[in-house]
Write an enzyme that holds these catalytic residues in place. Structure first.
Site, PDB file in Angstrom:
ATOM      1  N   LYS A  26       0.838  -1.280  -0.057  1.00  0.00           N
ATOM      2  CA  LYS A  26      -0.028  -0.116   0.119  1.00  0.00           C
ATOM      3  C   LYS A  26       0.707   1.278  -0.274  1.00  0.00           C
ATOM      4  CE  LYS A  26      -4.216   1.901   0.390  1.00  0.00           C
ATOM      5  NZ  LYS A  26      -3.706   3.329   0.084  1.00  0.00           N
ATOM      6  N   CYS A  41      -1.614  10.640  -6.814  1.00  0.00           N
ATOM      7  CA  CYS A  41      -2.921  10.359  -6.166  1.00  0.00           C
ATOM      8  C   CYS A  41      -3.702  11.299  -6.518  1.00  0.00           C
ATOM      9  CB  CYS A  41      -2.676  10.281  -4.764  1.00  0.00           C
ATOM     10  SG  CYS A  41      -4.183   9.685  -3.889  1.00  0.00           S
TER      11      CYS A  41
END
Length: 313
Positions: free
Chosen positions: A43, A130
């Site tokens: 992650k 992101c």
């Protein structure tokens, strides 16, 4: 048949998870390590743990998914401790990938300096793309800032490093970003992250389907495969040969994987469909890609990787 070369490393097959999918916890990462994926990525870690955005923040759609996760994760120390221990368990295997993301430039440097000084010797992925943190722009759409960050990073970071990029939509932007990336000793680029700020409406309720950002979120799955293929191809034809490509976006079947490889990818990340099927998907994808290669008479991925044909007459 499915072995792939990635920099100095060789993997049994090109498949892995996309960071953010089935990798939040140690248990999930262990399931990936035990699956038929060729590798896996952690992650995206931030300096401190993050809860992420409020629910609902991820919804499966007919042709993909929409999400605004907001980088929920257990924090750098959690993943780095696991990575170092896992590395010790598999000293002769090709290394797995460690993803980091930051809220600002200073955090990027803090994260990478900690990895540089650690015992982790695998491959680090710096997420510059992101699209789902409210109030935070995607760094990789600011070309000047991207160049500045990479110049700073490579002044001290000596371990294998790649960057995760958002999708680009203009040929001039491919040229500009490739010119920047070619200045640095990057191991790879990962293309693409989700298509940012999409909107999906529930026809029964006339509402958006996710809560953060008034329903705006990153689009993934089959919806974005043509965009992902274009980005893989554009960077494959513009980057210096030593910069590898990870193809991400819209990989549901072996045919999707084949097309990413044909465009020039060396490794492949699976996100939305992994979320839908779980790690068993990698066995299916391996079988389907092998069948396509056999039907076309290919013995190795390098027999066709990057050999997409253009229409010439």
């Amino acid at each position: 048949m499915l072995t792939t070369n990635f920099g100095p490393y060789t993997y049994q097959n090109p498949f892995m998870n996309a960071s953010g999918v089935h990798c939040m916890t140690i248990e999930e990462m262990e399931e990936l390590a035990d699956s038929q994926a060729g590798s896996f990525v952690t992650k995206s870690a931030t300096v401190a743990p993050r809860e992420g955005n409020p629910e609902p923040r991820y919804i499966d759609l007919a042709l993909g998914s929409i999400n605004s996760m907001g980088l929920p994760n257990r924090g750098l120390d959690y993943y780095l401790d696991y990575a170092i221990k896992k590395q010790a368990e598999m000293p002769h295997a090709s290394p797995f990938f460690f993803s980091v993301a930051a809220m600002n430039v200073e955090e990027n440097i803090t994260l990478l300096k900690k990895i540089q000084s650690s015992a982790f010797e695998g491959i680090t992925e710096l997420n510059l793309s992101c699209p789902n943190v409210p109030g935070k722009p995607q760094v990789a759409y600011d070309f000047e800032l991207t160049a500045s960050i990479l110049k700073n990073v490579f002044s001290f970071f000596t371990k294998p490093l790649g960057v995760k990029l958002p999708p680009y939509f203009d040929l001039a932007h491919f040229d500009q970003m490739a010119d920047i990336l070619n200045q640095f000793p990057l191991m790879y680029v990962n293309s693409v992250n989700s298509v940012g700020n999409a909107l999906f409406i529930d026809p029964d309720t006339d509402t958006v389907v996710i809560k953060p950002k008034d329903g705006f979120g990153g689009l993934g799955g089959a919806y974005i495969k043509p965009t992902a293929l274009a980005n893989v191809r554009a960077f494959y034809t513009r980057l210096k040969p030593e910069i590898n490509i990870i193809g991400t976006g819209g990989i549901l079947t072996g045919q999707d994987a084949y097309e990413h490889l044909l465009c020039g990818a060396s490794m492949l990340q699976v996100g939305t469909q992994l979320h839908k099927e779980g790690p068993a998907i990698f066995a299916r994808l391996n079988q389907e890609l092998s069948a396509i290669m056999k039907a076309k008479g290919y013995q190795h991925i390098d027999d066709f990787r990057g050999k997409l044909q253009s229409i010439t007459d």
